[in-house]
Design an enzyme around this catalytic site. Structure first.
Site, PDB file in Angstrom:
ATOM      1  N   PRO A  23      49.548  43.824  34.355  1.00  0.00           N
ATOM      2  CA  PRO A  23      49.297  42.755  33.492  1.00  0.00           C
ATOM      3  C   PRO A  23      47.879  43.043  32.976  1.00  0.00           C
ATOM      4  O   PRO A  23      46.990  43.549  33.522  1.00  0.00           O
ATOM      5  CB  PRO A  23      49.247  41.723  34.706  1.00  0.00           C
ATOM      6  N   TYR A 182      39.300  37.036  42.285  1.00  0.00           N
ATOM      7  CA  TYR A 182      39.831  35.778  42.103  1.00  0.00           C
ATOM      8  C   TYR A 182      40.088  34.915  43.298  1.00  0.00           C
ATOM      9  O   TYR A 182      39.977  35.668  44.335  1.00  0.00           O
ATOM     10  CB  TYR A 182      40.914  36.058  40.930  1.00  0.00           C
TER      11      TYR A 182
END
Ligand SMILES: Cc1cc2nc3c(=O)[nH]c(=O)nc-3n(C[C@H](O)[C@H](O)[C@H](O)COP(=O)(O)O)c2cc1C
Length: 369
Positions: A23, A182
């Protein structure tokens, strides 16, 4: 026979080789919706010869995007834009297609890389970030709101809803972003999680909420499609997440129905000393694969076909995930096939670019012009 070009079964899907597209945020969305840039970028990646494509981190809520230009999957418009991309990619390539679902936690509300990466200022549209504990990422960063159980329930519902949207938009799989500092990674790491409730302290407690969310997503995501996760092998920081933790977490994800994990690392502390070098995270994937038996992807400065082949031959990983080298050379998988004496997918429009068809008469007989 090249190992890199051997098929790999993941869930109900068969990858035609072991090269996957990592990604990669493009910071080119509008209100979370993918644009023509994504059509160009993902079209290019889908015709590279890789067998699996993970679309960039998509925020499950607007406040979970890293930057205002990041992709989201929280609105009908976002879902429509993803559906448009799916249709386009399916029209040009048989690649197995999925999306990474994400929440940026305390690293949200930032500038995109080419605008300096730092936190947005109030007059630049900054928003309040949330995280497991009220600990700022660094000195210049705002203190996030420490999530209450009600906040966690709200966020969990958003993850679940985004998984439903991903299925409706035609994804073959979803990947849960659980690394790089994150939100999930913030819950997992003792450096960013200093909660005193059931979600902080021991490893079991720190894993509790990410696993709860993963299980809830797995329940609604169609059983004939698969789910995976990108996890950390290390925070590269004293007192942080370790390869031992990664093995335990990967084992739990496997029990929760994860078909694969890709093992990355870092991002929880900006002052971490990451020993960047060829294949620097491969040993983490190796341990996770050996000790849990889950299908494991290696990522991080894998740039050379023989290097990728060797990782697989040594049994250090089941597949290779490539990011920067594919931006540098989107034909890498097709070139690797030539180097390793294997075949890779070309769209018919590009078939004649394959060196096997360069010799006179090889293409269309007497029409070989
Ligand atoms: C432009 C860019 C965007 C990235 N965006 C994401 C992302 O959305 N999600 C993610 O897990 N990693 C992201 N990464 C990290 C990569 O997926 C990969 O883990 C990292 O770059 C190491 O692999 P590489 O050496 O092949 O680039 C990004 C990397 C780049 C270069």
């Amino acid at each position: 026979m090249s190992k890199l070009f051997e098929p790999l079964r993941i869930g109900n899907f068969t990858l035609s080789n072991r090269i996957t597209v990592a990604p990669m945020c493009q910071y080119s969305a509008v209100d979370g919706s993918m644009t023509d840039w994504h059509i160009m970028h993902l079209g290019s990646m889908a015709t590279s010869g890789a067998s699996m494509l993970v679309i960039e981190a998509a925020g499950v809520v607007p406040e979970g995007r890293i930057t205002p230009q990041c992709v989201g999957l929280y609105s009908d418009a976002n879902e429509e834009a993803l559906t448009r991309v799916t249709k386009f990619v399916r029209g040009v390539s048989p690649i197995v297609l999925g999306i990474q679902l994400a929440h940026a936690g305390r690293k949200a509300s930032s500038h995109r890389p080419w605008n300096g990466r730092g936190p947005l200022k109030p007059n630049e549209g900054a928003w309040q970030c949330e995280a497991p504990s009220a600990i700022a990422l660094d000195n210049d960063w705002p203190v996030p709101h420490a999530m209450t159980r009600a906040d966690m329930d709200r966020a969990k519902a958003a993850w679940v809803f985004a998984a439903k949207r991903a299925a409706r938009a035609g994804m073959d799989f979803v990947e849960v972003h659980s690394t790089h500092g994150y939100l999930f990674s913030e819950f997992l790491s003792p450096l960013s999680n200093q909660r005193t409730d059931d979600y902080g302290g021991s490893l079991q407690n720190r894993m509790r909420w990410p696993l709860e969310v993963f299980r809830a997503m797995r329940e609604v995501f169609p059983a004939d499609k698969f789910m995976g996760a990108k996890i950390s092998g290390s925070d590269f920081y004293d007192g942080g997440w370790t390869p031992d933790d990664a093995v335990v977490y990967a084992g739990e994800l496997k029990k929760a129905g994860a078909a694969y994990v890709t093992v990355s690392g870092g991002g929880v502390r900006l002052d971490a000393k990451v020993p960047i070098g060829p294949g620097y995270q491969v040993p983490f994937a190796e341990r996770v694969k050996r000790e849990t038996g889950i299908c494991a992807g290696a990522v991080g400065l894998i740039t050379d076909p023989q290097q990728a082949e060797d990782i697989l031959v040594k049994g250090q990983a089941d597949f290779i995930s490539l990011a920067r080298v594919l931006l540098f050379n989107p034909r890498w998988p097709q070139h690797a096939a030539v180097t390793l004496g294997a075949d890779a997918f070309y769209p018919p429009q590009y078939e004649r670019g394959g060196p096997k068809l360069w010799a006179p008469g090889k293409t269309f007989g007497k029409w070989a012009a």
